[in-house]
Write a protein that holds these residues in place. Structure first.
Motif, short mmCIF file in Angstrom:
data_model
loop_
_atom_site.label_atom_id
_atom_site.label_comp_id
_atom_site.label_asym_id
_atom_site.label_seq_id
_atom_site.Cartn_x
_atom_site.Cartn_y
_atom_site.Cartn_z
N VAL A 75 0.64 -1.40 -0.07
CA VAL A 75 0.24 0.18 -0.01
C VAL A 75 1.59 1.36 -0.20
O VAL A 75 1.30 1.33 0.69
CB VAL A 75 -0.98 0.21 0.98
N LEU A 76 0.48 1.82 -0.70
CA LEU A 76 1.96 3.30 -1.24
C LEU A 76 1.24 4.54 -1.16
O LEU A 76 -0.28 4.88 -1.49
CB LEU A 76 2.30 3.08 -2.73
N HIS A 77 1.79 5.44 -0.65
CA HIS A 77 0.87 6.59 -0.32
C HIS A 77 2.20 7.24 -1.41
O HIS A 77 3.30 7.12 -1.35
CB HIS A 77 1.09 7.41 0.94
N ILE A 78 1.78 8.64 -2.66
CA ILE A 78 2.18 9.56 -3.26
C ILE A 78 2.43 10.52 -2.84
O ILE A 78 1.00 11.60 -2.46
CB ILE A 78 2.22 8.79 -4.99
N ASP A 79 3.73 11.18 -2.21
CA ASP A 79 3.70 12.25 -2.03
C ASP A 79 4.14 13.74 -2.49
O ASP A 79 5.20 13.49 -3.04
CB ASP A 79 5.01 12.00 -0.59
N GLU A 80 3.32 14.21 -3.74
CA GLU A 80 3.49 15.34 -4.50
C GLU A 80 4.00 16.31 -3.88
O GLU A 80 5.23 16.79 -4.40
CB GLU A 80 1.76 15.69 -4.68
N HIS A 81 4.13 16.78 -2.89
CA HIS A 81 4.16 18.08 -1.78
C HIS A 81 5.51 17.81 -2.28
O HIS A 81 6.26 18.24 -2.41
CB HIS A 81 3.07 18.04 -0.56
N GLU A 82 6.68 16.56 -1.56
CA GLU A 82 7.58 16.11 -0.77
C GLU A 82 8.96 16.42 -2.97
O GLU A 82 9.72 16.58 -2.55
CB GLU A 82 8.33 15.33 -0.67
#
Length: 337
Positions: A75-82
């Motif tokens: 289960v992945l979370h994409i961190d666009e802000h980083e």
């Protein structure tokens, strides 16, 4: 018909995605081959080390994982802000840790004289790399190719190790995220590989409880300690009062572990009728009753495909990804308010 990955990912709707890859033939990630007696347990360690390495390079966080005998869940979370905040030099450094650096980029980093056209070409390359650092397809490619090469070398064979492309599900709301994470963490218990959450090594729940993914004394090869990359921790739970960070899963870790443990005891075949006397606090937060939660958690892997969420969020996701309907629409939230 096979769908493009672009049509299955919409960051406008959610940064959370459930990914699954399976081995071909009788290939193993762990376990023992009954025909040869060869143990493949060490390959689960390869997986965990590579996952953490890639998480430290990509602008992607790991929420949950489970390494099974012939497949794995992430289960992945994409961190666009980083990803947006990375400097061009940081993008080059990160991508260069995975692939060789083109001569043009190397010259640019060394501040050697280059023309305006070359400088424009450099920025185009860096922008493409930046996009890839927030792309689950590139994350999974870097994970699966690495493991396939090591496994084929060990098996002294060539050809496919993985069964085609990985599968992905968009997790459109908090209910879907928590249900999926619990489903993933309970995989070893449901498969009768382990008898409890706290003994299920090579899962995110085990790592959160013990601080490591596996028992140090059981390792035959290098552990995560001392590797050449700084380990990025799993995406944290920020529901605890002492947590001050902005990014994370908006629930308490203790509540989540309690919920997973309770679900595991209920879902075991020999405990199916032994309903726990207490109602996990997190179910009240989610607004779900016990029967609805158990129905969602027990059928998550087979009933819900493509995307998971409320009917309203499924409709938005379908619109953003060019779909007329979602396969799980009729099943999802059948009993939910």
């Amino acid at each position: 018909m096979t769908q493009s990955r672009q049509s299955q990912v919409s960051l406008a709707d959610t940064p959370y995605y459930h990914c699954i890859s399976r081995c071909v033939r009788r290939a193993y990630l762990c376990g023992e081959d009954k025909y040869t007696g060869h143990s493949f347990e060490h390959r689960r360690q390869w997986m965990v080390e590579r996952m953490h390495q890639l998480a430290s390079i990509f602008s992607i966080n790991i929420c949950a994982y489970a390494i099974m005998s012939n497949h794995y869940h992430l289960v992945l979370h994409i961190d666009e802000h980083e990803n947006y905040l990375l400097s061009n030099e940081q993008v080059c450094q990160r991508w260069g840790s995975l692939y060789s650096m083109p001569t043009l980029i190397d010259r640019w980093l060394k501040e050697q004289t280059i023309s305006d056209e070359e400088n424009k070409a450099v920025l185009n390359i860096i922008n493409a790399w930046r996009d890839r650092l927030a792309d689950i397809s590139w994350f999974m490619r870097c994970l699966n190719e690495f493991i396939a090469r090591k496994a084929n070398k060990e098996d002294e064979c060539t050809g496919r190790f993985w069964e085609g492309r990985f599968k992905s599900q968009a997790l459109l709301d908090e209910d879907a995220l928590l249900t999926c994470m619990a489903y993933v963490d309970l995989n070893p218990v449901r498969a009768k590989m382990n008898t409890s959450v706290e003994t299920s090594e090579y899962t995110s729940a085990y790592e959160r409880i013990h601080g490591v993914a596996f028992k140090e004394e059981s390792n035959n090869e290098s552990s995560l300690v001392g590797l050449s990359f700084k380990k990025k921790p799993l995406l944290g739970f920020i529901g605890d009062e002492h947590e001050t960070q902005q990014l994370g899963i908006p629930f308490s870790l203790l509540d989540y572990i309690e919920l997973v443990d309770w679900s595991g005891r209920i879902l075991r075949e020999d405990k199916r009728g032994a309903i726990a006397s207490h109602h996990p606090k997190l179910l009240n937060t989610l607004g779900l009753d016990s029967e609805t939660w158990l129905s969602l958690a027990s059928s998550f892997g087979k009933d819900y495909q493509g995307a998971v969420g409320s009917l309203e969020e499924l409709a938005l996701f379908a619109a953003h990804t060019g779909k007329r309907w979602m396969a799980s629409k009729n099943e999802l939230r059948r009993n939910m308010p």
